[in-house]
Design a protein around this motif. Structure first.
Motif, PDB file in Angstrom:
ATOM      1  N   ARG A  78     -17.289  31.057  21.527  1.00 52.69           N
ATOM      2  CA  ARG A  78     -16.424  31.145  20.339  1.00 52.69           C
ATOM      3  C   ARG A  78     -16.621  32.484  19.622  1.00 52.69           C
ATOM      4  O   ARG A  78     -15.665  33.130  19.197  1.00 52.69           O
ATOM      5  N   ILE A  79     -17.879  32.894  19.490  1.00 54.90           N
ATOM      6  CA  ILE A  79     -18.143  34.181  18.822  1.00 54.90           C
ATOM      7  C   ILE A  79     -17.504  35.320  19.636  1.00 54.90           C
ATOM      8  O   ILE A  79     -16.818  36.184  19.092  1.00 54.90           O
ATOM      9  N   LYS A  80     -17.735  35.267  20.942  1.00 51.13           N
ATOM     10  CA  LYS A  80     -17.170  36.314  21.822  1.00 51.13           C
ATOM     11  C   LYS A  80     -15.644  36.356  21.701  1.00 51.13           C
ATOM     12  O   LYS A  80     -15.026  37.413  21.716  1.00 51.13           O
ATOM     13  N   SER A  81     -15.028  35.158  21.588  1.00 49.96           N
ATOM     14  CA  SER A  81     -13.562  35.098  21.480  1.00 49.96           C
ATOM     15  C   SER A  81     -13.074  35.788  20.219  1.00 49.96           C
ATOM     16  O   SER A  81     -12.045  36.464  20.228  1.00 49.96           O
ATOM     17  N   GLY A  82     -13.809  35.581  19.130  1.00 56.23           N
ATOM     18  CA  GLY A  82     -13.438  36.253  17.879  1.00 56.23           C
ATOM     19  C   GLY A  82     -13.517  37.760  18.054  1.00 56.23           C
ATOM     20  O   GLY A  82     -12.601  38.499  17.683  1.00 56.23           O
ATOM     21  N   TYR A  83     -14.604  38.189  18.652  1.00 53.87           N
ATOM     22  CA  TYR A  83     -14.854  39.624  18.833  1.00 53.87           C
ATOM     23  C   TYR A  83     -13.767  40.268  19.711  1.00 53.87           C
ATOM     24  O   TYR A  83     -13.123  41.249  19.339  1.00 53.87           O
ATOM     25  N   TRP A  84     -13.543  39.676  20.876  1.00 55.86           N
ATOM     26  CA  TRP A  84     -12.578  40.262  21.819  1.00 55.86           C
ATOM     27  C   TRP A  84     -11.143  40.056  21.347  1.00 55.86           C
ATOM     28  O   TRP A  84     -10.284  40.926  21.523  1.00 55.86           O
ATOM     29  N   GLY A  85     -10.866  38.913  20.742  1.00 54.41           N
ATOM     30  CA  GLY A  85      -9.516  38.651  20.235  1.00 54.41           C
ATOM     31  C   GLY A  85      -9.152  39.667  19.159  1.00 54.41           C
ATOM     32  O   GLY A  85      -8.040  40.202  19.134  1.00 54.41           O
ATOM     33  N   GLU A  86     -10.117  39.961  18.289  1.00 55.50           N
ATOM     34  CA  GLU A  86      -9.830  40.915  17.218  1.00 55.50           C
ATOM     35  C   GLU A  86      -9.624  42.326  17.790  1.00 55.50           C
ATOM     36  O   GLU A  86      -8.845  43.106  17.237  1.00 55.50           O
ATOM     37  N   SER A  87     -10.273  42.618  18.909  1.00 57.28           N
ATOM     38  CA  SER A  87     -10.046  43.955  19.492  1.00 57.28           C
ATOM     39  C   SER A  87      -8.592  44.060  19.972  1.00 57.28           C
ATOM     40  O   SER A  87      -7.958  45.104  19.846  1.00 57.28           O
ATOM     41  N   ILE A  88      -8.040  42.951  20.470  1.00 59.83           N
ATOM     42  CA  ILE A  88      -6.615  42.964  20.865  1.00 59.83           C
ATOM     43  C   ILE A  88      -5.733  43.080  19.614  1.00 59.83           C
ATOM     44  O   ILE A  88      -4.771  43.855  19.574  1.00 59.83           O
ATOM     45  N   PHE A 212     -16.933  34.694  12.743  1.00 57.59           N
ATOM     46  CA  PHE A 212     -18.149  35.498  12.878  1.00 57.59           C
ATOM     47  C   PHE A 212     -17.948  36.616  13.913  1.00 57.59           C
ATOM     48  O   PHE A 212     -18.309  37.774  13.686  1.00 57.59           O
ATOM     49  N   GLY A 213     -17.335  36.271  15.057  1.00 54.32           N
ATOM     50  CA  GLY A 213     -17.099  37.293  16.088  1.00 54.32           C
ATOM     51  C   GLY A 213     -16.187  38.400  15.567  1.00 54.32           C
ATOM     52  O   GLY A 213     -16.398  39.587  15.853  1.00 54.32           O
ATOM     53  N   ILE A 214     -15.186  38.007  14.785  1.00 57.81           N
ATOM     54  CA  ILE A 214     -14.263  39.006  14.205  1.00 57.81           C
ATOM     55  C   ILE A 214     -15.043  39.918  13.253  1.00 57.81           C
ATOM     56  O   ILE A 214     -14.931  41.147  13.300  1.00 57.81           O
ATOM     57  N   ALA A 215     -15.867  39.302  12.406  1.00 60.38           N
ATOM     58  CA  ALA A 215     -16.672  40.079  11.453  1.00 60.38           C
ATOM     59  C   ALA A 215     -17.643  41.008  12.199  1.00 60.38           C
ATOM     60  O   ALA A 215     -17.874  42.146  11.784  1.00 60.38           O
TER      61      ALA A 215
END
Ligand SMILES: Cc1cc2nc3c(=O)[nH]c(=O)nc-3n(C[C@H](O)[C@H](O)[C@H](O)COP(=O)(O)O)c2cc1C
Length: 266
Positions: A78-88, A212-215
């Protein structure tokens, strides 16, 4: 995209909910598909692009596509998804597209029908992407004002801060303030202890881990802009090359006296 361009996109981004009547061009869909493939390959996630997203959404108007944000049923995914999704998201915004993360106001069943979800994987959210006008519509302004009534400043996200944040982390936290989060709740708890930044959320098996991943991505981009290169580890710590802390073991009182005496004799 360069670090600087990502930060420009952070300043440009706001959630968009009114899209133009024109569907995304084939060439844009191809770029999105390539991004999704690249993210899946780099991260082991299961993002999927759905070209016509319109039927699954009520409060969004116009035509748009979406990326279904899927992965294993774990906190780390879930954290990784936030991180990578926000990069898109930031890449789309930089190139003039409108985006919105959505984990609540959509018809989940319609999304399940449109995607091919591997067994034991979860759909956490979607990212809507489409053409938008420069200016927010009246409905968008209303939503923006409603969700931004009580903005939480970054100082309130800190649970512990054992000394003043250095300017590079202050800047990084200013970019965290600009990160999207469901209902703009900004749920990440940060700690700054012994020169190390750590974050966590209360309910890690929820969309708070996406937040959290987005942040994490916003923070990392901000720190990098100020010359601090670092990455988030699996324990929610921001690990940098130049902020490693080497601590001397606690000396007994006697030893301390001895050290002082030695110094005096030199
Ligand atoms: C994980 C996540 C889920 C979200 N879910 C929804 C949603 O279901 N419906 C919606 O209209 N906006 C949703 N949003 C958008 C937030 O409301 C928005 O990011 C927040 O209010 C801050 O506004 P901003 O993105 O314009 O800065 C979501 C955002 C995130 C990060």
């Amino acid at each position: 995209m360069t670090n600087e361009e990502y930060i420009k996109a952070i300043d440009m981004r706001t959630s968009r909910r009114t899209y133009k009547a024109r569907a995304l061009d084939k060439s844009i869909l191809e770029v999105l598909k390539n991004m999704v493939d690249a993210v899946n390959e780099a991260s082991g996630l299961e993002f999927q692009l759905v070209e016509d997203g319109t039927p699954a959404f009520k409060i969004f108007s116009g035509r748009f596509s979406y990326i279904a944000v899927c992965g294993e049923d774990s906190e780390a995914a879930r954290i990784k998804s936030g991180y990578w999704g926000e990069s898109i998201v930031l890449q789309c915004v930089y190139h003039g597209l409108g985006t919105c993360w959505v984990s609540g106001t959509y018809d989940e069943n319609k999304v399940y029908k449109a995607i091919d979800l591997p067994k034991k994987h979860r759909l956490y959210a979607v990212i809507v992407v489409g053409y938008v006008k420069d200016k927010l519509s009246a409905k968008e302004k209303l939503m923006y004002n409603a969700t931004h009534k009580n903005n939480k400043p970054y100082q309130k996200m800190f649970e512990v801060c054992d000394k003043k944040l250095p300017p590079y982390y202050e800047y990084a936290m200013k970019l965290v303030e600009k990160a999207p989060s469901a209902t703009n709740r900004r749920p990440v708890h940060f700690r700054y202890e012994d020169d190390i930044i750590k974050g966590y959320v209360d309910e890690p098996y929820s969309d708070k881990s996406l937040d959290f991943g987005i942040a994490q991505l916003h923070f990392q981009l901000g720190a990098a802009a100020k010359g601090i290169k670092g990455e988030w580890d699996n324990n929610g710590r921001f690990c940098t090359e130049n902020a490693k802390v080497i601590k001397f073991p606690e000396a007994e009182n006697d030893e301390k006296v001895n050290i002082q005496e030695d110094n005096e004799n030199e």
